[in-house]
Design an enzyme around this catalytic site. Sequence first.
Site, PDB file in Angstrom:
ATOM      1  N   GLU A  76      31.389  33.835  38.191  1.00  0.00           N
ATOM      2  CA  GLU A  76      30.964  32.450  37.994  1.00  0.00           C
ATOM      3  C   GLU A  76      30.141  32.314  36.711  1.00  0.00           C
ATOM      4  OE1 GLU A  76      30.576  30.344  42.278  1.00  0.00           O
ATOM      5  OE2 GLU A  76      29.412  32.187  42.063  1.00  0.00           O
ATOM      6  N   GLU A  90      33.608  35.578  47.780  1.00  0.00           N
ATOM      7  CA  GLU A  90      32.549  35.258  48.738  1.00  0.00           C
ATOM      8  C   GLU A  90      33.043  34.971  50.147  1.00  0.00           C
ATOM      9  OE1 GLU A  90      30.888  34.001  44.677  1.00  0.00           O
ATOM     10  OE2 GLU A  90      32.829  34.110  45.676  1.00  0.00           O
TER      11      GLU A  90
END
Length: 434
Positions: A119, A141
């Site tokens: 990210e 995740e």
Amino acid sequence: MAIVTTTVDADGVALITLDDPARPANVTTPELTAELLAAVDRVATEPTIRGAVIASGKPGRFVAGGDILDFVGAWERGMSEAEAFEISHRWNRELRRIERCGKPFAAAINGAALGGGFELALLCQHRVLVDDPRAVVGLVEVGLGLLPAGGGSQRLPRLIGIDAALRLMLDARRLAPPEALAAGLVDAVVPAERLLAVARAWVLEGHPPRQPWDERAAPDAAQLEASREHWQQLVDAQFGRHYPAPHALLRAVFDGLPLPLDDGLRVESTCFAPLLAGVVARNLMRTGFVYRGEADKRARQAAARLGESAVVLPEYDGAAAPPPRGSACLWLWPDAAQARLAEIAVAADAPPSRVDIALSQAAARGVTPVVLPPGRPSFVARLLEHRGSLQALAAEGRRALAEGAIASPADADLASVLGGLCPPWTGGVISCTD
């Protein structure tokens, strides 16, 4: 000591290097984030700086993402959803400055960049990845019971499309460099010796510091709704009702994409908050990461612990026969995703069971059995008698723990999950009754 250092070369390209001296890998801690933001502000305000390259000082490692050892304790600490929201929203709000500072940023990804690490790379307008099979990237995740909460659920679908992004995120895929390039997650794959030079050259080319998601129109509402129904059916079938993260990810993506990015980021943080504060994420992180890491350490030390009384069997034909009578068998099972090892204790004098047979067959695929001295009862064999009832499994697990049939709650949880007796969302026979 500093975590982030910034040097500026004669051409005005800043090299921002992340290297936490207190950790073997860079983790997106508040301390790292604060120092990174200070470096971004310097790039933004010094007229002589043309742009920046974000790199890692850890050999073969970029950024590991969030601190799982901290996240796993959120439920026990009684973290509220408001606190969990702020963890995500603060990162999203503050790191947006990388995209908005008016100068180009390139990420020089020298190793694995998963979760928050990737990210961070997505915040840069250009991503250069080292040509090394260990340099995997992705937003993983969901496999930990969470969702990408550093902007990933909003940026990746805007970058490569909803369907491609959702498949990668739901499957927690780790893409090797050629796959990452083909999928559009990175812009270039280069040898290690050229990594910084290629990233720096891109900055010097004077590209406009724009991101596609700040210019692209919102998707068609009717198409978005049809896509949502399709993906909801797939998630219902694949994950059922016990895993909240995939469902929360769908809400983040489909509620966020029609909005400007900043509003979408707020939606993402809202969907993330109940996951981090909830028990299922705790269970998946603890059994899937923390306990396996502990088992890995114990297993690598097994020979030293056992001394001369241990007999190592380097070869095994995969037959269903149990190990020698009067002994127990410690199985070192390689994790398919990260080559971690986990251990399950199986009694040698117990009748062959489905778990025993499965483990025996797994030996032919690289599992190494180690024969231990006698005296350890059969925990897995005892649990097999209660297959199908979580309540009965939990009661037997606590009874076996009290009697010393299993060494610790961590071992009980890990053995019951890896043995296929407890579904992962429960966390194992001990965690499921917490």
